[in-house]
Design an enzyme around this catalytic site. Structure first.
Site, mmCIF file in Angstrom:
data_model
loop_
_atom_site.group_PDB
_atom_site.id
_atom_site.type_symbol
_atom_site.label_atom_id
_atom_site.label_comp_id
_atom_site.label_asym_id
_atom_site.label_seq_id
_atom_site.Cartn_x
_atom_site.Cartn_y
_atom_site.Cartn_z
ATOM 1 C CB SER A 233 1.842 2.168 -9.714
ATOM 2 O OG SER A 233 1.860 0.787 -10.017
ATOM 3 C CG LEU B 71 -1.852 -1.226 1.330
ATOM 4 C CD1 LEU B 71 -2.714 -1.117 2.586
ATOM 5 C CD2 LEU B 71 -2.724 -1.377 0.090
ATOM 6 N N GLY C 296 -1.571 6.453 -2.620
ATOM 7 C CA GLY C 296 -2.753 6.351 -3.480
ATOM 8 C C GLY C 296 -3.829 5.518 -2.798
ATOM 9 C CG HIS C 297 -3.215 1.339 -2.146
ATOM 10 N ND1 HIS C 297 -1.881 1.139 -2.394
ATOM 11 C CD2 HIS C 297 -3.871 0.577 -3.060
ATOM 12 C CE1 HIS C 297 -1.728 0.284 -3.404
ATOM 13 N NE2 HIS C 297 -2.927 -0.068 -3.835
ATOM 14 N N GLY D 33 -9.868 3.642 -7.475
ATOM 15 C CA GLY D 33 -9.105 4.805 -7.922
ATOM 16 C C GLY D 33 -9.259 5.095 -9.404
ATOM 17 C CD GLN E 197 -6.412 -8.164 -10.576
ATOM 18 O OE1 GLN E 197 -7.358 -8.402 -9.822
ATOM 19 N NE2 GLN E 197 -5.887 -6.952 -10.664
HETATM 20 P P1 AMP Z 1 -4.110 -2.116 -6.615
HETATM 21 O O1 AMP Z 1 -3.581 -2.462 -5.260
HETATM 22 O O2 AMP Z 1 -3.076 -1.623 -7.564
HETATM 23 O O3 AMP Z 1 -4.989 -3.202 -7.181
HETATM 24 O O4 AMP Z 1 -5.067 -0.880 -6.420
HETATM 25 C C1 AMP Z 1 -6.131 -0.904 -5.504
HETATM 26 C C2 AMP Z 1 -6.965 0.344 -5.675
HETATM 27 O O5 AMP Z 1 -6.150 1.483 -5.459
HETATM 28 C C3 AMP Z 1 -7.547 0.488 -7.081
HETATM 29 O O6 AMP Z 1 -8.874 0.990 -6.980
HETATM 30 C C4 AMP Z 1 -6.625 1.486 -7.724
HETATM 31 O O7 AMP Z 1 -7.230 2.242 -8.750
HETATM 32 C C5 AMP Z 1 -6.281 2.367 -6.549
HETATM 33 N N1 AMP Z 1 -5.021 3.081 -6.778
HETATM 34 C C6 AMP Z 1 -3.808 2.540 -7.037
HETATM 35 N N2 AMP Z 1 -2.886 3.512 -7.256
HETATM 36 C C7 AMP Z 1 -3.543 4.693 -7.144
HETATM 37 C C8 AMP Z 1 -3.173 6.069 -7.282
HETATM 38 N N3 AMP Z 1 -1.929 6.422 -7.585
HETATM 39 N N4 AMP Z 1 -4.121 7.004 -7.107
HETATM 40 C C9 AMP Z 1 -5.398 6.661 -6.809
HETATM 41 N N5 AMP Z 1 -5.816 5.387 -6.665
HETATM 42 C C10 AMP Z 1 -4.914 4.414 -6.832
#
Ligand code: AMP
Length: 276
Positions: A183, A33, A36-37, A145, A61
């Site tokens: 990310s 995390l 962004g998370h 996100g 996925q």
């Molecule tokens: P992930 O862990 O990459 O699957 O992301 C989980 C959630 O966090 C998803 O809804 C993503 O769109 C969101 N997310 C990841 N990176 C960002 C970011 N930089 N800004 C906003 N939301 C994010």
């Protein structure tokens, strides 16, 4: 903060919370995390009684030659972030699917282009895991996100189509100080690649700035982006209608500019809102 690893226990907790009349907020993630998370978690925190974050690297996925085996994890740091942000429960199952799991959620049309073109089974995997997580977590609201812009649109569609009583909330994309969209995959980048990655957001911001000065069509946007972008391979660069996700040729109303590109072995995505 509780940590639950057992899917059926997760569902019992959720059903009992709902019986008590509590609203459940949910942020699904794959862990590792970052800020962004955290921004999603804060939005969800302000809208529910009980906040659940799931951490599950969902094999469904990932395509065959993708980074499932190397996807980064850091349980301790994830737990620290969730504690700081006031999360009530982390749902971190080891596995999520029964051995005879046989149901897959397929959203048509929206998934055929953009990321769906280069990752043909990706959105089926995302929708299937999200559907299963929704069944276990029983959320009233769930936050996703705009970083994964197409994913957010696909999830809105499937929740609407299947009449799920869940409020889907989109959260703004969060960037690092150098402009790179945050990310978990950024940690694959070496210092030179990080500099290449910066050119993605630089290109997006340049288009936005140029549009403030002059009208642009998609052809001139492509030219401008290509001048700035220094990546190893461009997967796509698209200007799309922000709701329908269909390509547009002129920027005469709010439009989303999306880029997916490879820097070394890392596939990066980013996007920005363009307003004429
Ligand atoms: P992930 O862990 O990459 O699957 O992301 C989980 C959630 O966090 C998803 O809804 C993503 O769109 C969101 N997310 C990841 N990176 C960002 C970011 N930089 N800004 C906003 N939301 C994010």
């Amino acid at each position: 903060m509780k940590i639950c690893t057992d899917p059926s226990q997760m569902q019992s907790i959720a059903l009992s919370l709902r019986e008590q009349g509590k609203t459940i907020g949910f942020v699904p993630t794959m862990g590792f995390l970052h800020e962004g998370h955290a921004s999603l978690i804060r939005i969800a925190r302000s809208k529910c009684d009980f906040l659940i974050v799931s951490i599950f690297v969902n094999p469904l996925q990932f395509g065959e030659n993708e980074d499932l085996d190397t996807y980064p994890t850091d349980h301790e740091s994830d737990e620290r972030l969730c504690t700081t942000e006031g999360v009530d429960l982390i749902f971190r199952p080891l596995s999520l699917y029964d051995t005879n799991h046989n149901t897959y959620v397929n959203v048509k049309q929206l998934t055929e282009r953009l990321c769906g073109a280069s990752r043909p089974t990706h959105f089926q995997g995302v929708c299937t895991v999200v559907a299963r997580l929704f069944g276990l977590v029983q959320p009233n609201i769930a936050v996703f996100g705009e970083k994964d812009y197409q994913q957010l649109a696909v999830i809105r569609q499937f929740v609407r189509d299947l009449a799920m009583p869940i409020d889907i909330i989109g959260a703004p994309l969060i960037r690092d100080e150098d402009g790179v969209a945050l990310s978990s995959r950024n940690q694959y980048l070496n210092p030179d690649q990080r500099i290449q990655a910066q050119t993605i957001s630089q290109a997006l911001f340049s288009v936005q700035a140029e549009l403030k000065k002059t009208a642009l069509d998609v052809h001139s946007i492509r030219q401008l982006v290509r001048q700035i972008l220094d990546v190893d391979e461009l997967d796509y660069l698209e200007c799309i209608d922000p709701v329908l996700l269909v390509p547009v040729t002129n920027i005469d109303k709010p439009t989303r500019l999306l880029i997916a590109a490879w820097v070394g072995q890392t596939r990066l995505i980013d996007n920005i809102l363009l307003e004429p």
